[in-house]
Write a protein that holds these residues in place. Structure first.
Motif, short mmCIF file in Angstrom:
data_model
loop_
_atom_site.label_atom_id
_atom_site.label_comp_id
_atom_site.label_asym_id
_atom_site.label_seq_id
_atom_site.Cartn_x
_atom_site.Cartn_y
_atom_site.Cartn_z
N VAL A 158 0.84 -1.19 0.00
CA VAL A 158 0.00 0.00 0.00
C VAL A 158 0.88 1.25 0.00
O VAL A 158 0.63 2.21 -0.73
N GLY A 159 1.93 1.24 0.82
CA GLY A 159 2.86 2.36 0.83
C GLY A 159 3.53 2.56 -0.52
O GLY A 159 3.69 3.69 -0.99
N ALA A 160 3.91 1.46 -1.17
CA ALA A 160 4.56 1.56 -2.48
C ALA A 160 3.61 2.11 -3.53
O ALA A 160 4.01 2.94 -4.36
N VAL A 161 2.35 1.67 -3.50
CA VAL A 161 1.37 2.18 -4.46
C VAL A 161 1.12 3.66 -4.22
O VAL A 161 1.01 4.46 -5.17
N ALA A 162 1.04 4.08 -2.95
CA ALA A 162 0.84 5.50 -2.64
C ALA A 162 2.01 6.33 -3.16
O ALA A 162 1.81 7.41 -3.74
N ALA A 163 3.23 5.85 -2.96
CA ALA A 163 4.41 6.56 -3.47
C ALA A 163 4.39 6.62 -4.99
O ALA A 163 4.76 7.64 -5.59
N ALA A 164 3.97 5.53 -5.64
CA ALA A 164 3.89 5.50 -7.10
C ALA A 164 2.85 6.51 -7.60
O ALA A 164 3.06 7.18 -8.62
N LEU A 165 1.74 6.61 -6.88
CA LEU A 165 0.72 7.60 -7.26
C LEU A 165 1.26 9.01 -7.16
O LEU A 165 0.99 9.86 -8.02
N LEU A 166 2.05 9.28 -6.12
CA LEU A 166 2.65 10.60 -5.97
C LEU A 166 3.59 10.90 -7.15
O LEU A 166 3.57 12.00 -7.71
N LEU A 167 4.40 9.93 -7.52
CA LEU A 167 5.36 10.13 -8.61
C LEU A 167 4.67 10.33 -9.95
O LEU A 167 5.20 11.02 -10.83
N LEU A 209 -2.32 14.28 -0.70
CA LEU A 209 -1.40 13.17 -0.41
C LEU A 209 -2.12 12.09 0.40
O LEU A 209 -1.91 10.89 0.18
N ALA A 210 -2.97 12.52 1.33
CA ALA A 210 -3.75 11.55 2.11
C ALA A 210 -4.70 10.79 1.19
O ALA A 210 -4.93 9.57 1.38
N LEU A 211 -5.25 11.47 0.19
CA LEU A 211 -6.12 10.78 -0.78
C LEU A 211 -5.35 9.70 -1.53
O LEU A 211 -5.89 8.63 -1.83
N MET A 212 -4.08 9.95 -1.83
CA MET A 212 -3.28 8.94 -2.53
C MET A 212 -3.08 7.71 -1.66
O MET A 212 -3.12 6.58 -2.16
N VAL A 213 -2.86 7.91 -0.37
CA VAL A 213 -2.72 6.76 0.54
C VAL A 213 -4.01 5.96 0.59
O VAL A 213 -4.01 4.73 0.54
N LEU A 214 -5.14 6.67 0.67
CA LEU A 214 -6.43 5.98 0.72
C LEU A 214 -6.73 5.27 -0.60
O LEU A 214 -7.29 4.16 -0.61
N ALA A 215 -6.36 5.90 -1.72
CA ALA A 215 -6.56 5.25 -3.02
C ALA A 215 -5.68 4.00 -3.12
O ALA A 215 -6.08 3.00 -3.73
N ALA A 216 -4.49 4.05 -2.52
CA ALA A 216 -3.61 2.89 -2.53
C ALA A 216 -4.22 1.72 -1.78
O ALA A 216 -3.95 0.55 -2.09
N VAL A 217 -5.05 2.02 -0.78
CA VAL A 217 -5.74 0.94 -0.06
C VAL A 217 -6.70 0.21 -1.00
O VAL A 217 -6.84 -1.02 -0.94
N THR A 218 -7.36 0.94 -1.88
CA THR A 218 -8.25 0.30 -2.85
C THR A 218 -7.47 -0.65 -3.76
O THR A 218 -7.94 -1.75 -4.08
N VAL A 219 -6.26 -0.26 -4.14
CA VAL A 219 -5.47 -1.07 -5.07
C VAL A 219 -4.77 -2.22 -4.38
O VAL A 219 -4.74 -3.35 -4.89
N ALA A 220 -4.20 -1.96 -3.20
CA ALA A 220 -3.35 -2.98 -2.55
C ALA A 220 -3.81 -3.36 -1.16
O ALA A 220 -3.08 -4.06 -0.45
N GLY A 221 -5.01 -2.93 -0.78
CA GLY A 221 -5.49 -3.25 0.57
C GLY A 221 -5.75 -4.72 0.81
O GLY A 221 -5.87 -5.16 1.95
N TRP A 222 -5.77 -5.51 -0.28
CA TRP A 222 -5.96 -6.96 -0.10
C TRP A 222 -4.82 -7.58 0.69
O TRP A 222 -4.97 -8.66 1.28
N THR A 223 -3.67 -6.92 0.73
CA THR A 223 -2.54 -7.44 1.51
C THR A 223 -2.78 -7.32 3.01
O THR A 223 -2.01 -7.86 3.79
#
Length: 502
Positions: free
Chosen positions: A131-140, A330-344
């Motif tokens: 989730v952290g990696a996806v959030a960082a990727a969204l930022l980039l 930035l907080a929205l990116m972290v929450l969006a990352a949960v949608t993508v990788a929250g299955w972990t």
């Protein structure tokens, strides 16, 4: 309900000692990727030699005046609002001479990398390494953010300080002094951090002793106190920044009434993170609350606090522009990352499998869409222009005939856009460079100046540059692009022409 990522070996067994946990493996891979990212940014720094944006150049100029003992001037035609910590950084960079502006960009790019690491850490703490990696990727891949960094915007270190303050608090609740110090430093870059410091002080003081409350209050108040002290020492008005910013926002048409602020927020968020990420953030917030509500507290708190501060500065009469919502985005990116990788965050089950497959399909579709619609030439043109325009302006201002003209009178540009760049390159003080737009303003304005009769006049020549450095404000008179009567052209480049009269 809290879910473990994978089944772990029992403590004390050989496999437990030998096999790293999924989180450790994820962090190890993240460090490798981050190192490669740092190398990539270092290469980009030299391939695309960009220079500071308008506001940041003024921090360098004020830092130069401070270091040389010259009086600082904050009140001028479309001058930006000063940032005390930015002025301090500008003063330090004077020690490196003409390299100061490039080192400013290097400093902001380094701050952006710190921000990427902070977003990864926040997502990792709230959920999992993926989730952290996806959030960082969204930022980039939200190109507005790295583009701000490439142009040396002071917003980047501000965001890095706030995100790491949130990360420290997420690591240990009511951490206190370290979080307040980061927010205090952020409060010397942008006043929104004052509200964050005040809100955090209330939170951390709830269970503190009176002595701790006093210490916390002193740190929290240092941001606004340093800012007010700077204003008072330079202008005699401790609230100068608030008054001046409100007037500037009104002049530039950036103010909005309170009734319009709530409706503007969703549109600004969509511009910052794009609609798919904005929608995914809403779903991610719901999923995260269902799976682990306690771990979602920090991203949601950062989002809400950022929105509240945005509303507060809007009510105060400051400019209302989308990048002032960059932190809650930035907080929205972290929450969006949960949608993508929250299955972990789930144990092995059919729900986890279905979620993982659906997320993979969404990611592949998103990558395919971006690959077919992304126009990289636009970014290439924008970044190269920053370097080429600076080189051209330098070649014009360093010409011996232009140097001779500067001894006869002031240097002028069409409007305010190239004033700080010209002052930095030509090493000219306040009042030695001004905009011809000031000659066509309301005669009762304190910023109106008579038409230039001697000196050097810079005219922007390239069509691309004209819309960047000349006709940027509909209120400006078209005559700003015409050299004053009697001036003769002595030097031209790709983007500029210099006219001189002595």
């Amino acid at each position: 309900m809290e879910g473990s990522t994978l089944t772990r070996p029992q403590p004390g067994t050989d496999s437990a000692r030998a096999a790293p946990s999924p989180g450790e493996r994820g962090d190890g891979l993240a460090k490798i990727v981050f190192a490669l990212l740092c190398v990539g940014f270092a290469i980009g720094f030299f391939v695309f030699p960009t220079y500071p944006v308008y506001d940041s150049y003024y921090s360098l100029l004020w830092g130069r005046d401070l270091l040389h003992g010259n009086p600082l001037v904050f009140d001028g035609f479309r001058y930006p609002t000063e940032h005390p910590l930015g002025i301090a950084a500008g003063a330090i960079l004077q020690l490196f001479g003409s390299w100061g502006d490039r080192l400013w960009v290097a400093m902001i790019l380094a701050a952006f990398l710190v921000l990427v690491a902070g977003v990864y850490r926040l997502g990792r703490i709230a959920a999992t390494p993926l989730v952290g990696a996806v959030a960082a990727a969204l930022l980039l891949t939200r190109f507005d953010y790295p583009f701000l960094a490439a142009r040396g915007y002071i917003d980047i270190p501000y965001m890095a300080l706030v995100v790491w303050a949130a990360t420290l608090e997420a690591t240990r609740s009511r951490r206190g002094v370290p979080v307040l110090i980061l927010l205090a430093l952020a409060g010397m870059l942008r006043p929104e951090a004052w509200f964050l410091s005040a809100m955090y002080w209330v939170w951390v003081s709830w269970k503190a002793t009176w002595r701790q409350r006093f210490v916390f209050a002193a740190i929290a108040a240092s941001g606004p106190l340093v800012w007010a002290s700077t204003d008072f020492l330079v202008t005699g008005d401790p609230l100068f920044s608030q008054h001046y910013t409100s007037l500037s926002a009104e002049d530039l048409g950036r103010q909005r009434p309170l009734s319009q602020l709530p409706s503007a927020i969703p549109g600004f968020f969509k511009d910052l993170v794009k609609l798919p990420v904005f929608a995914a953030a809403g779903l991610g917030a719901l999923l995260g609350i269902v799976i682990s509500p306690r771990r979602m507290l920090m991203p949601i708190a950062l989002l809400l606090a950022g929105v509240v501060t945005f509303l507060a500065i809007g009510v105060a009469g400051a400019s209302v522009i989308e990048r002032y919502l960059a932190v809650p985005a930035l907080a929205l990116m972290v929450l969006a990352a949960v949608t993508v990788a929250g299955w972990t965050m789930l144990s092995k089950s059919w729900v986890r499998t279905v979620w993982m497959v659906a997320a993979a399909v969404i990611v592949l579709a998103g990558v395919a869409y971006q690959a077919t619609h992304l126009n990289l030439s636009r970014f290439d043109n924008e970044l190269r222009f920053r370097g080429q325009a600076h080189t051209d302006l330098t070649s014009v201002l360093k010409d011996p005939r232009v140097q001779a003209g500067l001894r006869c009178g002031p240097l002028t540009g069409p409007n305010h856009k190239i004033v700080p760049d010209s002052r930095w390159i030509a090493d000219l003080g306040d009042g030695k460079v001004w905009a011809r737009a000031q000659s066509y303003r309301d005669p009762d304005s304190k910023y109106t100046l008579p038409l230039q009769t001697k000196g050097v006049a810079i005219v922007v020549t390239s069509r691309f540059a004209i819309f960047k450095h000349a006709w940027t404000d509909a209120a400006d008179d078209a005559r700003i692009q015409v050299p004053p009567p009697g001036f003769k052209r002595v030097k031209t480049s790709r983007f500029y022409a210099a006219y001189v009269r002595c």
